[in-house]
Design an enzyme around this catalytic site. Structure first.
Site, PDB file in Angstrom:
ATOM      1  N   ASP A   1      47.708  55.142  34.096  1.00 31.31           N
ATOM      2  CA  ASP A   1      47.028  55.631  35.293  1.00 31.31           C
ATOM      3  C   ASP A   1      46.016  54.595  35.786  1.00 31.31           C
ATOM      4  O   ASP A   1      45.408  54.764  36.843  1.00 31.31           O
ATOM      5  CB  ASP A   1      46.378  56.996  35.063  1.00 31.31           C
ATOM      6  CG  ASP A   1      45.304  56.994  33.985  1.00 31.31           C
ATOM      7  OD1 ASP A   1      45.099  55.946  33.334  1.00 31.31           O
ATOM      8  OD2 ASP A   1      44.682  58.051  33.773  1.00 31.31           O
ATOM      9  N   SER A   2      45.898  53.489  35.039  1.00 23.74           N
ATOM     10  CA  SER A   2      45.119  52.338  35.507  1.00 23.74           C
ATOM     11  C   SER A   2      45.713  51.753  36.777  1.00 23.74           C
ATOM     12  O   SER A   2      45.088  50.914  37.432  1.00 23.74           O
ATOM     13  CB  SER A   2      45.056  51.256  34.422  1.00 23.74           C
ATOM     14  OG  SER A   2      46.346  50.985  33.901  1.00 23.74           O
TER      15      SER A   2
ATOM     16  N   ASP B   1      51.519  57.743  31.526  1.00 26.26           N
ATOM     17  CA  ASP B   1      50.162  58.282  31.400  1.00 26.26           C
ATOM     18  C   ASP B   1      50.034  59.587  32.176  1.00 26.26           C
ATOM     19  O   ASP B   1      50.333  59.631  33.374  1.00 26.26           O
ATOM     20  CB  ASP B   1      49.163  57.267  31.980  1.00 26.26           C
ATOM     21  CG  ASP B   1      48.082  56.895  30.997  1.00 26.26           C
ATOM     22  OD1 ASP B   1      47.892  57.617  30.015  1.00 26.26           O
ATOM     23  OD2 ASP B   1      47.419  55.870  31.225  1.00 26.26           O
TER      24      ASP B   1
ATOM     25  N   LYS C   1      51.434  59.839  27.373  1.00 29.13           N
ATOM     26  CA  LYS C   1      50.125  59.627  26.749  1.00 29.13           C
ATOM     27  C   LYS C   1      49.106  60.502  27.451  1.00 29.13           C
ATOM     28  O   LYS C   1      49.130  60.627  28.679  1.00 29.13           O
ATOM     29  CB  LYS C   1      49.696  58.158  26.840  1.00 29.13           C
ATOM     30  CG  LYS C   1      48.304  57.890  26.232  1.00 29.13           C
ATOM     31  CD  LYS C   1      47.975  56.409  26.223  1.00 29.13           C
ATOM     32  CE  LYS C   1      47.546  55.886  27.578  1.00 29.13           C
ATOM     33  NZ  LYS C   1      46.263  56.490  28.055  1.00 29.13           N
TER      34      LYS C   1
ATOM     35  N   GLU D   1      40.395  52.997  22.566  1.00 28.93           N
ATOM     36  CA  GLU D   1      39.842  52.169  23.638  1.00 28.93           C
ATOM     37  C   GLU D   1      38.329  52.038  23.505  1.00 28.93           C
ATOM     38  O   GLU D   1      37.619  53.045  23.376  1.00 28.93           O
ATOM     39  CB  GLU D   1      40.194  52.744  25.014  1.00 28.93           C
ATOM     40  CG  GLU D   1      39.666  51.892  26.165  1.00 28.93           C
ATOM     41  CD  GLU D   1      40.228  52.288  27.516  1.00 28.93           C
ATOM     42  OE1 GLU D   1      39.799  51.681  28.521  1.00 28.93           O
ATOM     43  OE2 GLU D   1      41.075  53.183  27.585  1.00 28.93           O
TER      44      GLU D   1
END
Length: 260
Positions: A41-42, A80, A109, A178
């Site tokens: 989703d980045s 994501d 994810k 992360e």
């Protein structure tokens, strides 16, 4: 590649994961032999120009998963789950996770630990593999107070360890860590049987993940946990400048570029 092979890599061979958002980046990642491609989703930050991942929709994710699958037909692809695609109810989470698999993902994810244990269990029971995500979770940036490294306090360390064990127990096949203090990431990695994949989590995870555009130098931000392996931004900028100059000076198109 499948989830069993990924789990079997723990402690034997470092796992490589990189993001891809479209046909050309997926094709490059696949040809490079990357183990896992993450349609993150980045893409909200990298592709769509948002200042966070929060505005990303399921429609955005599904479109990009389809493009990545076309570029990497044989790759192991993780999709994501975007903000509010799984938080509302387990039923909605299963439905959205299923849409990702129909679009071409092999697994999904999602961010979070204990509060989402039942949701993750339900998704897995529906036959959908789940990769967990702990530490700094971008969708919770407003609760975390910014991009802060996690695991610095005893309380944070204990929570990360507890959540990692819960994610393992409910059936996740791996966990992204992360922005986690290296020693804490090492402790988590040593205390669970599924692989950890780090991004800003140090040297002792079972694998590493980075954003494609950071790796090839298409972004201009300097982040401590990122290593830039090329300066593609400058290469592309110079190419476009050269094109502009040649058009202005009537160099392009030349005789080689015309039909007679």
């Amino acid at each position: 590649m499948n989830t069993k092979k990924i789990i079997d890599m723990k402690g034997k061979e470092p796992i490589t994961m990189i993001t891809a958002y479209d046909y050309p980046t997926a094709r490059i990642a696949s040809e490079a032999g990357i183990d896992i491609i993450l349609v993150g989703d980045s893409l909200g930050n990298v592709i769509l120009g948002y200042d966070s991942t929060i505005p990303v929709t399921m429609e955005d994710m599904l479109m990009h998963i389809k493009a990545v699958r076309r570029g990497a037909p044989d790759a192991f692809i993780v999709g994501d789950m975007p903000f509010l695609s799984y938080e509302i109810s387990p039923e909605k989470a299963v439905e959205n996770a299923g849409l990702m698999l129909k679009a071409g993902a092999n697994a999904i994810k999602l961010e979070g630990g204990e509060p989402y244990a039942e949701t993750i269990r339900r998704i897995i029971n529906a036959g959908i593999p789940v990769m967990g995500h702990l530490g700094f979770t971008p969708q919770s940036v407003n609760l975390l107070g910014g991009h802060k490294v996690q695991g610095k306090t005893p309380e944070s360390r204990e929570k990360l360890l507890k959540d990692a064990k819960i994610l393992e127990e409910v059936g996740c096949f791996s966990i992204v860590l992360e922005l986690v203090v290296e020693q804490v990431a090492k402790e988590i990695t040593e205390n669970i049987k599924i692989p950890t994949i780090g991004i800003g989590a140090g040297r002792y995870c079972d694998g590493q993940v980075l954003v494609f555009h950071d790796v090839v130098g298409l972004t201009t931000m300097d982040l401590k946990f990122v290593k830039r392996y090329a300066n593609t931004y400058e290469i592309m900028l110079n190419a476009v400048k050269s094109y502009k100059t040649e058009v202005k000076n009537k160099v392009f198109p030349s005789k080689d570029n015309i039909f007679e």
